[in-house]
Every structure is written in C-alpha cells, then in structure tokens.
Design an enzyme around this catalytic site. Structure first.
Site, PDB file in Angstrom:
ATOM      1  N   PHE A 413       0.787  -0.918  -0.376  1.00  0.00           N
ATOM      2  CA  PHE A 413      -0.025   0.287   0.029  1.00  0.00           C
ATOM      3  C   PHE A 413       0.951   1.477  -0.518  1.00  0.00           C
ATOM      4  CE2 PHE A 413      -1.980  -3.785   3.542  1.00  0.00           C
ATOM      5  CZ  PHE A 413      -3.288  -3.565   1.742  1.00  0.00           C
ATOM      6  N   HIS A 414       1.744   1.304  -0.620  1.00  0.00           N
ATOM      7  CA  HIS A 414       2.893   2.950  -0.617  1.00  0.00           C
ATOM      8  C   HIS A 414       3.064   3.040  -2.468  1.00  0.00           C
ATOM      9  CE1 HIS A 414       4.607   0.419   2.911  1.00  0.00           C
ATOM     10  NE2 HIS A 414       3.335   1.453   3.361  1.00  0.00           N
ATOM     11  N   PRO A 415       2.466   3.111  -2.885  1.00  0.00           N
ATOM     12  CA  PRO A 415       2.289   4.113  -4.338  1.00  0.00           C
ATOM     13  C   PRO A 415       2.882   5.155  -4.425  1.00  0.00           C
ATOM     14  CG  PRO A 415       0.350   3.836  -3.912  1.00  0.00           C
ATOM     15  CD  PRO A 415       0.970   2.556  -2.704  1.00  0.00           C
TER      16      PRO A 415
END
Length: 481
Positions: A413-415
């Site tokens: 969940f770290h774009p």
C-alpha cells in the site's frame, strides 16, 4: 479495506511480474485519505533516503532539512529530543503490552544477529521490536484527526465532501482554479493564488493528464488540449511488494483465537470500551524487523510486519486455526511502473501498471527475503511455537521461491513517485524542489507522488513531513533554493 464509500478500490492492470494478476490497491476515499484506512505504522524511513532525494537535485530535502518537519508533526508518547518531539499533532503511541509471539520473534531475530530496538526511527534503522502506531488513547490518529479537525472552524476553510476534481483550469499556462463534480453537478472553484493537488500517487497524475499536462502523445489520444508537454507525469511509479508467510501455532495466542469465539470477541470489545486497550486499539501488525539480506546493502534492505493473526489476504477473514503472518518486503525496489488515463472521463479510474519484479535485483532480493523469513521460522524460540508452515510450504529452490513471490506477492500500500520532483536536467521530473509543476504557473503537487524514490518503510509519516515542509514553502517561510 473493502467499503466503496471509504475506499477507491483500485486494481492494477495485469502484471507480468506477478503472473499477470491484477493487484488490489486500496486507497482512502474519505477525510484523511489513506491515513484513515492504513495500517497505522509510524515509520520515517532512513536518513539516507532523504540525502538521496537531495542528491537527485532536490535542494532542501536532505535529512538535515526534513528532520525539523518530522519533529514538527510528531507527538510521541515516549521518545523526545534530539530526534523526536512530543508536541506535534500526529500522535505516535507505543504498544503497551508485550505479546508472547512478538517476544519469541524478537529473541529469534537476536539469535540471527539482529539487535533489539525501541526506536525504528533513529539514525540506525536496523533492529527488531514493537512498532509505534499513529493512535491516541485507543483511537486512530489520521491526518484528518491531527490537522483537519482542529482547523474546521477557520473562516478561510471550506470542506466539500461528495466531490471530485475533474481537472485544473488554466488561462494560458497559469492555473486559476479547478472544475469539480459535487453531488453530480459540475462547477468551477477559482483560486486567488495557487492550486494545490493532494490527490495521491494515482489520482494526482490522473488529474494533471486530464488537465492537459503530461505526455503529449497520451493526451492527443484522448483529444485533451495540451497545456504543457511533461513526459514524466504518471511515470516513475514505485511500490513495496510484500510476501506473506503464514504459520499455524501450537498455542492459542493469536488474534485468530480471540475472534473465533463470542467470548473472545466480547473480551476484545470490553478491553477497548473500558481501557481503550487490546487488539482493537493497536491494529494488525505489532512486531517489526529491519535488516540486510544483500551483501551490497549498507543499510537495511528488507522490512517485516509481524501480524498476530492470519488470513488469505490482508484485511481478509481470519483463518479458523491459531495463526500468524510474517510479511516481508524489499525496501528500495528498482522496478518502475506508470499511471495513465484510459479515458477523458474524470470518473473513470486510470490504468496502473506496477511492473513488480521487473528487474533481476528485485527478484534476487525477494528470494533472499523469503529465505530469511523461513530461517526465522525454523530457528528457536519461534520454531517451538509453530505447528506447520501454511504458506509458502512447498518452495525449496530459488526458482520455486520466486514463483511463490510471483503468485502470492501483493502491495503493502505504498505507491509513490508519479509526479516526482527532480533536477532541471531530468527529463522525467514533474516538479521542482518547491513542488511546483514545471512549465506552468500557480500549481503544486503535495503528496506521495512527489517523492522521487520510495522511503525505506511505510509512507504515511513521510507524506505528512512533505506536507509540513510544503506549507512553509507555500507561505514563503523558507526559500525555494
């Protein structure tokens, strides 16, 4: 995690690196954005991450420059000067009770040479211990709680919900406002000074492209009038790919056990209602570990999230047995993807191409990370708590482990990076070091898309730091250098 009222529920395009699977990318669709649905982990990354930002041509973004802004935001319940603060609005709370699984995890990591730490946010990230969380007295401390709620009564602030930005409005090359859809009706909002996009690494580049700022060929394909040809808009997409190893325990010490009975659920509820404690006050991941698995790495290159529960996927229904999850990810992936509109309709999501595991180094470190996780599971005292390995179970060779990563790897969940700030001579830089969009006036981007490279860890706190520094840039308190 799944509610469409609170979550954009994006899906990547089929990705060859993960066996042509589409990967679910949750993103916050509420006040506070993704900080209102995230995993709560309070991590800065490594000082070297920010020195690299500076060295890429972003003057003013080195470690010594950003540390004051990390501290400005931080309200830590335990740690103080010189590296921390207890006065800021974004609360960092320690996990109050020791957990037998985390304790075993720590002792096992010690036998492999990893030291204990009570602060993953000091100058040497390497260590094993309990995470601090963005919570306060048993409640989530999102950016809406920390920043928006105290500002709600300001006369110069109006918050519009049920609204979506369609595009930025330009007069010549000056941003003068935005077009929005509010409850199904389009209207314009004009800006006296600047327009500031904070729509995240997926939707900020989408809005720019819809507004006529981006790769000229792409915009021509959708008959969008070109304001400025900026090839880097939507490029440089980076994300942390996690590999989740699941184990069955021989003792009923997991959160699975508490959730499997009405009595356990009642106790969890009472713990929170009476004491603001228990599992409902701390989220899923309690234990953390940062270490190195590649000989070329000078600083930690992998991160663990130890969850005291297990499920087929993050946020899924827990297993009926006593279980736990070790999630491991590579901290600084080389793979790069992109975000591109697939329509001129602002309500249509863009296409997201993550390109996971597209470099040999990323494949090698993923294999090494899974091997290290399995070594942990096979070492004492953790080994004595484990009945069996549920996932991956079968892989033995490097090729089999890589196939496990391709078939089971998922976002953590770290774009980031799709509107990267960079030097004047970088053809893919979208922003200057003051976060201003190149080639136009009156427009900035302030979110994770501005980050040229991924920080070594969770991205929520770095995003807040970036916004704190951006605030001073916008107000003219510091120079653009």
């Amino acid at each position: 995690m799944w509610d469409p009222k609170l979550n954009w529920k994006f899906q990547t395009e089929p990705d060859p690196g993960v066996n042509n699977r589409r990967i679910y990318w949750p993103r916050g669709k509420t006040l506070g954005g993704s900080s209102s649905i995230n995993g709560l982990i309070f991590i800065r990354g490594q000082k070297e991450d920010y020195d690299k930002w500076r060295d890429l041509g972003n003057v003013g973004w080195g470690w010594d420059d950003v540390l004051p802004y990390f501290k400005k935001s931080e309200g830590n319940d335990r740690l103080g000067e010189p590296l921390h603060s207890q006065l800021g609005p974004l609360k960092a709370s320690s996990i109050p009770k020791k957990h037998p699984l985390v304790e075993a995890f720590k002792k096992t990591a010690n036998t492999l040479g990893v030291p204990n730490t009570d602060d993953f946010n000091n100058l040497t990230q390497e260590g094993v211990g309990y995470y601090q969380l963005t919570t306060h007295k048993g409640y989530r401390c999102s950016t809406a709680v920390a920043y928006l709620n105290p500002a709600k009564q300001r006369q110069n602030l109006k918050v519009m919900t049920n609204s979506q930005v369609c595009k930025v409005i330009f007069e010549n090359k000056k941003a003068v406002g935005v077009e929005v859809i509010n409850d199904g009706k389009k209207s314009d909002i004009r800006a006296n000074k600047e327009v500031i996009l904070s729509a995240g690494a997926i939707q900020s580049p989408q809005i720019l492209q819809l507004s006529g700022i981006g790769p000229a060929k792409l915009l021509q394909e959708f008959d969008i009038p070109l304001i400025h040809n900026l090839p880097g808009v939507g490029e440089n997409l980076q994300d942390h790919l996690q590999h989740r190893l699941i184990y069955e325990l021989n003792q009923p010490i997991s959160t699975n056990d508490q959730l499997s009975s009405w009595f356990g659920q009642l106790k969890m509820g009472l713990d929170w209602l009476i004491f603001r404690g228990g599992p409902l006050s701390i989220g899923i991941n309690q234990g953390g570990l940062f270490t190195r698995v590649m000989k070329s790495s000078i600083t930690p290159d992998i991160q663990f999230h130890l969850a005291t529960l297990s499920a087929e996927m993050a946020g899924g229904k827990v297993h009926p047995f006593s279980g736990f999850t070790m999630s491991v990810c590579q901290l600084r992936p080389e793979s790069r993807g992109h975000v591109r509109i697939q329509s001129s309709d602002p309500l249509a999501p863009p296409k997201m191409f993550a390109n996971y595991l597209s470099t040999q180094y990323d494949r090698d470190i993923s294999i090494a990370a899974v091997k290290y996780a399995r070594k942990l599971s096979q070492s004492e005292p953790l080994r004595s708590l484990i009945t069996r390995e549920i996932k991956p179970n079968y892989p033995q060779t490097d090729e089999e482990i890589l196939e496990f990563c391709r078939e089971n790897g998922a976002t953590i969940f770290h774009p980031t990076g799709t509107c990267q700030m960079g030097a004047d001579d970088n053809p893919l830089s979208v922003l200057d070091s003051a976060l201003r969009v190149r080639g136009v006036e009156g427009l900035r981007v302030v979110d994770c898309s501005a980050m040229p490279t991924l920080p070594s860890g969770n991205t929520n706190w770095p995003a807040v730091m970036l916004a704190e520094r951006a605030s001073d840039l916008i107000l003219g308190k510091i120079g653009a250098r």
